[in-house]
Motif scaffolding. Sequence first.
Motif, mmCIF file in Angstrom:
data_model
loop_
_atom_site.group_PDB
_atom_site.id
_atom_site.type_symbol
_atom_site.label_atom_id
_atom_site.label_comp_id
_atom_site.label_asym_id
_atom_site.label_seq_id
_atom_site.Cartn_x
_atom_site.Cartn_y
_atom_site.Cartn_z
ATOM 1 N N CYS A 1 1.129 -1.161 -0.019
ATOM 2 C CA CYS A 1 0.079 0.324 -0.461
ATOM 3 C C CYS A 1 0.925 0.745 -0.149
ATOM 4 O O CYS A 1 0.236 2.478 -0.354
ATOM 5 N N ALA B 1 -3.702 4.502 0.017
ATOM 6 C CA ALA B 1 -4.183 3.363 -0.849
ATOM 7 C C ALA B 1 -4.040 1.811 0.212
ATOM 8 O O ALA B 1 -3.445 2.188 1.519
ATOM 9 N N ILE B 2 -4.869 1.394 0.069
ATOM 10 C CA ILE B 2 -5.686 0.514 1.212
ATOM 11 C C ILE B 2 -4.895 -1.095 0.532
ATOM 12 O O ILE B 2 -5.548 -1.478 -0.618
ATOM 13 N N GLU B 3 -4.988 -2.369 0.502
ATOM 14 C CA GLU B 3 -4.543 -3.809 0.417
ATOM 15 C C GLU B 3 -5.877 -4.542 1.259
ATOM 16 O O GLU B 3 -5.933 -4.895 2.266
ATOM 17 N N LEU C 1 -5.804 -3.552 -4.605
ATOM 18 C CA LEU C 1 -5.198 -2.479 -4.472
ATOM 19 C C LEU C 1 -6.234 -1.240 -4.760
ATOM 20 O O LEU C 1 -6.537 -1.315 -5.509
ATOM 21 N N THR D 1 -7.034 2.886 -4.187
ATOM 22 C CA THR D 1 -6.876 3.924 -4.010
ATOM 23 C C THR D 1 -7.950 5.261 -3.629
ATOM 24 O O THR D 1 -8.612 4.782 -4.397
ATOM 25 N N GLN E 1 -4.551 -3.157 5.336
ATOM 26 C CA GLN E 1 -3.331 -2.983 5.112
ATOM 27 C C GLN E 1 -3.542 -1.620 4.352
ATOM 28 O O GLN E 1 -3.882 -1.818 3.690
ATOM 29 N N ALA E 2 -3.387 -0.106 5.123
ATOM 30 C CA ALA E 2 -3.306 1.575 4.322
ATOM 31 C C ALA E 2 -2.218 2.321 4.636
ATOM 32 O O ALA E 2 -2.056 2.152 5.822
ATOM 33 N N HIS E 3 -1.591 2.979 3.993
ATOM 34 C CA HIS E 3 -1.148 4.109 3.765
ATOM 35 C C HIS E 3 -1.420 5.592 3.527
ATOM 36 O O HIS E 3 -1.709 5.119 2.600
#
Length: 486
Positions: free
Chosen positions: A343, A360-362, A368, A370, A457-459
């Motif tokens: 991410c 972005a998040i998986e 993915l 966004t 999981q995210a960023h």
Amino acid sequence: MKVGFNNDLYLQMQSERIMQRIDSFGDKLYLEFGGKLFDDYHASRVLPGFKPDSKLQMLLQLKDQAEIVIVVNARDIAENKIRADLGIPYDEDVLRLISEFQNVGLYVSSVVITHYNGQKAVDRLKRRLQKRNINVYKHYFIDGYPTNTRKILSEEGFGRNDYVKTTRPLVVVTAPGPGSGKMATCLSQLYHELQRGVKAGYAKYETFPIWSIPLNHPVNLAYEAATADLNDKNMIDPYHLDAYGEVTVNYNRDIEIFPVLKNIFTEIYGSSPYQSPTDMGVNMAGFGICDDDAVREAANQEIIRRYFNSRVRYYKEQCGPEELQKQEMLLEQAGINVEDRACVEAARVKDKERKNRSGAIELEDGTLITATTTDFMGPCAGLVVNAIKHLAGIPDDEHIISPESFEPIQELKTHYQGANNPRLHTTEMLIALAMSARINPSARKAMEQLPKLKGLQAHITSDLSEVDLQAYNTLGIQFTYEADKR
């Protein structure tokens, strides 16, 4: 997240191990609980399959024999220290823990306040605890602790501390966070029990580092990453190797203090019941790992998350360069980099394409999703919307929140609350979504996907507001973000 830990097997083995340790002593066992007893989210992240309340469930099997003593450092109360994963100060967490334990039928007998020096904030906490019929005891700083054993084991040392009155054979000593003084409290009690003719024992229940897996296993490296602010370091236990010829893992503070502890035990018991720091422990977590590859991947993700956390702390001048340098070193030791978090790269690519802060998040299947900043929402809120739309099978071009739902909230923020940023945070977006769900079936369908975000999981390529931080924590999203200007 792929399961890599057998929680049921762990609970069975852990309960048996603690019962064996209780039986090995006489009248009473003081069991120091390291880490989080009720909500060990770090363990659940690096050992997928470990339940955050596993220690609590194990303890419930022993609840008729056990009582809980909560220890908190007076300095943490006076300095309003915040528990990072929950965003609440330690005094509130003490009260929260008491309620949580009592709600499941566990007996909380008392709170011990260490390093007491007349702090007013501590006295306020004491009054709040006494209103709940919780006994409060004060322990004091001992000059020369822990090396000056002669003074420690005297009326000027442990003798100055309040004696904590306990009634059950198993006394679980826990705390809101590290550095609270759990071990010193246990040792003080051993001294006081001896004066009263009670034969009491001590043991330590610390989940990490895991003594039975390799030193540089990602799970053990993730523990170092989690305690980078304390500068903890995993080490081979030299005392255990010397006594038994067996390689085990412990951490520097327990290894450094063990000779002193052994002297204290010898003074109290006549001889030490333990030959090494590993001997003191009862942790069986390593034997619950059932898929090492899954556990390694989860732990590597945690190392990357901790790196970003320290990077944010460094940018905000909440830590020195040493903490960030340690996290960089741990990335190298693990043989990973931030791009191994899918991410992160996806969010940065989106940021570069749109020239705007993005996220972005998986998803569980590796997809993915966004989002980027818009006139209506920041990247955090937009990412949640895009993710739940995808999970609900709703086309990208279909609105689940009408623009008319945004406008009243934006007007409230800017005209009445004085905010400069009209964009909706995640919580505000969720309120608008809930309002739309009353009349829009697609909005209702999307909202029903929110529980599926837990553990993903995210960023985010921007700093996060407290509102967004709390919302993501509530949703259970495992996120990282970047506060520095790249």
